[in-house]
Design a protein around this motif. Structure first.
Motif, short mmCIF file in Angstrom:
data_model
loop_
_atom_site.label_atom_id
_atom_site.label_comp_id
_atom_site.label_asym_id
_atom_site.label_seq_id
_atom_site.Cartn_x
_atom_site.Cartn_y
_atom_site.Cartn_z
N MET A 195 0.84 -1.21 0.00
CA MET A 195 0.00 0.00 0.00
C MET A 195 0.87 1.26 0.00
N ARG A 196 1.80 1.31 0.97
CA ARG A 196 2.69 2.46 1.07
C ARG A 196 3.50 2.62 -0.22
N HIS A 197 3.93 1.45 -0.74
CA HIS A 197 4.71 1.44 -1.97
C HIS A 197 3.92 2.10 -3.11
N ASP A 198 2.64 1.73 -3.18
CA ASP A 198 1.75 2.30 -4.19
C ASP A 198 1.72 3.81 -4.12
N VAL A 199 1.56 4.30 -2.88
CA VAL A 199 1.45 5.74 -2.69
C VAL A 199 2.72 6.43 -3.17
N THR A 200 3.87 5.87 -2.81
CA THR A 200 5.14 6.47 -3.23
C THR A 200 5.26 6.49 -4.75
N GLU A 201 4.89 5.38 -5.35
CA GLU A 201 4.96 5.31 -6.82
C GLU A 201 4.05 6.34 -7.47
N ARG A 202 2.85 6.44 -6.87
CA ARG A 202 1.89 7.39 -7.41
C ARG A 202 2.44 8.81 -7.30
N GLN A 203 3.05 9.09 -6.14
CA GLN A 203 3.59 10.43 -5.95
C GLN A 203 4.69 10.73 -6.97
N ALA A 204 5.52 9.72 -7.22
CA ALA A 204 6.60 9.91 -8.19
C ALA A 204 6.02 10.22 -9.57
N ALA A 205 4.96 9.48 -9.90
CA ALA A 205 4.32 9.68 -11.21
C ALA A 205 3.69 11.06 -11.31
N GLN A 206 3.31 11.59 -10.14
CA GLN A 206 2.62 12.88 -10.15
C GLN A 206 3.58 14.06 -10.07
N ALA A 207 4.83 13.78 -9.81
CA ALA A 207 5.79 14.89 -9.69
C ALA A 207 5.79 15.67 -10.99
N GLY A 208 5.76 16.96 -10.87
CA GLY A 208 5.78 17.77 -12.08
C GLY A 208 4.41 18.04 -12.67
N THR A 209 3.36 17.49 -12.06
CA THR A 209 2.00 17.80 -12.51
C THR A 209 1.39 18.81 -11.54
N TRP A 210 0.35 19.53 -11.99
CA TRP A 210 -0.30 20.49 -11.08
C TRP A 210 -0.92 19.78 -9.89
N HIS A 211 -1.53 18.60 -10.16
CA HIS A 211 -2.22 17.92 -9.07
C HIS A 211 -1.25 17.28 -8.09
N GLY A 212 -0.16 16.76 -8.61
CA GLY A 212 0.86 16.19 -7.71
C GLY A 212 1.48 17.28 -6.84
N THR A 213 1.73 18.43 -7.46
CA THR A 213 2.31 19.55 -6.72
C THR A 213 1.35 20.03 -5.62
N LEU A 214 0.10 20.18 -6.00
CA LEU A 214 -0.90 20.65 -5.03
C LEU A 214 -1.08 19.65 -3.90
N HIS A 215 -1.09 18.40 -4.24
CA HIS A 215 -1.18 17.33 -3.25
C HIS A 215 -0.06 17.49 -2.20
N GLY A 216 1.13 17.73 -2.70
CA GLY A 216 2.28 17.90 -1.81
C GLY A 216 2.16 19.14 -0.93
N VAL A 217 1.67 20.23 -1.53
CA VAL A 217 1.52 21.48 -0.76
C VAL A 217 0.48 21.30 0.34
N LEU A 218 -0.61 20.62 0.04
CA LEU A 218 -1.64 20.38 1.06
C LEU A 218 -1.06 19.58 2.22
N LYS A 219 -0.32 18.54 1.90
CA LYS A 219 0.28 17.71 2.95
C LYS A 219 1.28 18.49 3.77
#
Ligand SMILES: Cc1ncc(C[n+]2csc(CCOP(=O)(O)OP(=O)(O)O)c2C)c(N)n1
Lengths: 202, 182
Positions: B1-25
């Motif tokens: 599960m955790r692995h999935d999240v990390t992979e997803r985050q990596a895939a989202q790096a450089g996207t508006w939604h990935g960036t926003l996700h990170g800022v919220l956290k």
């Protein structure tokens, strides 16, 4: 206790909002948060004594249950009660489906059903015709939804709901008396007192 | 599960939604409420997939506003993600709850109705958004560029919390790509 939803309003015992609110507050022993809905509902809550764990909603008709849901999500260890009028709940019936879906164990909704919009001139609501808020809540996924048959039944339901995992809903048919007083009207002060009352510092 | 999240985050790096996700956290936003919007889909999916967030699918934006207000008072900072048309249902709840009670309500609004809108109703409702925000004195920023997203979102969230005031971040089609006809 009356768990039947088939009785029509005309056949239910008529109680009183202020009296029932006092009975509720007397049964809160664990600093439960109480969110009072617009108008009479929060006015009568205020008139039972200003517990620091009470929140008084001065506008935003229909949002007592969503606010209570938010508090319940933030503080799963604390019991949270939403006090709402029938007209207000009818305006945001959808919130029952959300509560049914999320199923917060620490949430109790209490509906004071006078079958009218008392504070704006006592115009009849849909519960004066055929709508049954307990049946609606059950249909929305809040299985533990009950009509209070009388004052003693209301007290028993409150005690049971506070002791057992929810979500729960209690509806009571009440008279069309206005509230016995009004709240202070400083929203920021109300919020600050409430947050301190439920141990949140900003 | 955790692995999935990390992979997803990596895939989202450089996207508006990935960036926003990170800022919220990074700003300890723990509650993510929304009423769906097509453009917001990857942001919503990201929130659902991340156990950091309590993610609530609300039925109306007003309801979500109430949930965020209650959660804030209970000690949990939250965000409300919605479409322009959803924002248009909020003035009363903003004016009677979020603004006077001084709740740092974070609003993410996916902007429809401009830059290639194909639905007249969306175009009209969009015109009400900024005047309503201005009338209520609610701080708002329109984000058009990925390289400005972190700065604007991060500073706006911090300001909302520090000054106990709602804020609206309007996500322009220039940032998200928007929704196109067909
Ligand atoms: C959005 C909105 N519509 C209408 C009103 C006017 N209004 C204020 S209280 C109220 C009636 C509330 O009815 P109910 O919840 O049944 O409580 P009661 O007055 O019967 O105790 C209305 C219609 C309002 N404040 N906000």
């Amino acid at each position: 206790m009356d768990t039947q939803t088939s009785l029509h309003h005309a056949n239910r015992k008529v109680m009183n909002r202020h009296d029932l609110t006092r009975r509720l507050v007397a049964r809160l022993h664990r600093e439960e948060a109480v969110i009072g809905g617009i108008g009479n509902t929060n006015f009568d809550l205020w008139m039972t004594g200003q517990r620091p764990q009470n929140f008084y909603m001065l506008g935003s008709m229909g949002l007592a249950c969503p606010i209570a849901l938010g508090v319940a999500l933030a503080q799963p260890g604390r019991g949270v009660v939403a006090l709402e009028g029938d007209g207000s709940l009818l305006m945001q019936l959808n919130c029952l489906a959300t509560i049914g879906a999320i199923a917060p164990a620490n949430l109790l909704v209490i509906v004071m059903d006078n079958a009218c919009y008392q504070i704006t001139g006592a115009q009849p609501t849909a519960t004066a015709a055929r709508a049954d808020l307990v049946a609606i809540a059950q249909g929305a996924g809040i299985a533990n939804s009950h009509w209070a048959a009388d004052e003693a039944g209301f007290e028993q339901l409150v005690e049971r709901c506070l002791a057992q995992p929810g979500p729960h809903l209690i509806a009571a048919r009440i008279d069309s008396q206005p509230a016995t007083g009004t709240t202070e009207r400083d929203p920021a002060l109300i919020r600050q007192r409430f947050m301190r009352g439920i141990a949140v510092t900003t | 599960m955790r692995h999935d999240v990390t992979e997803r985050q990596a895939a989202q790096a450089g996207t508006w939604h990935g960036t926003l996700h990170g800022v919220l956290k990074a700003n300890a936003v723990r509650l993510f409420t929304y009423v769906p919007d097509r453009v917001l889909t990857p942001l919503i999916q990201g929130a659902h997939a991340d156990p950091h967030f309590t993610t609530v699918a609300a039925t109306r934006e007003e309801e979500a506003l109430g949930i965020v207000a209650g959660a804030w008072m209970g000690g949990m900072l939250g965000v409300l993600a919605m479409q322009t048309s959803g924002f248009a249902t909020l003035p009363n709840a903003l004016a009677s709850l979020a603004v006077p009670y001084q709740i740092p309500l974070l609003m993410l609004i996916s902007e429809r109705g401009t830059l290639g809108e194909f639905n007249l109703g969306q175009a009209m409702v969009c015109r009400t958004m900024r005047p309503v925000l201005d009338a209520l004195g609610v701080e708002h920023h329109t984000i058009t560029r990925l390289d400005e997203l972190t700065f604007i979102a991060d500073r706006s969230i911090k300001q909302a919390v520090a000054t106990q005031a709602p804020v609206a971040l309007i996500l322009s089609p220039l940032l998200t790509g928007g929704k196109v006809f067909g």
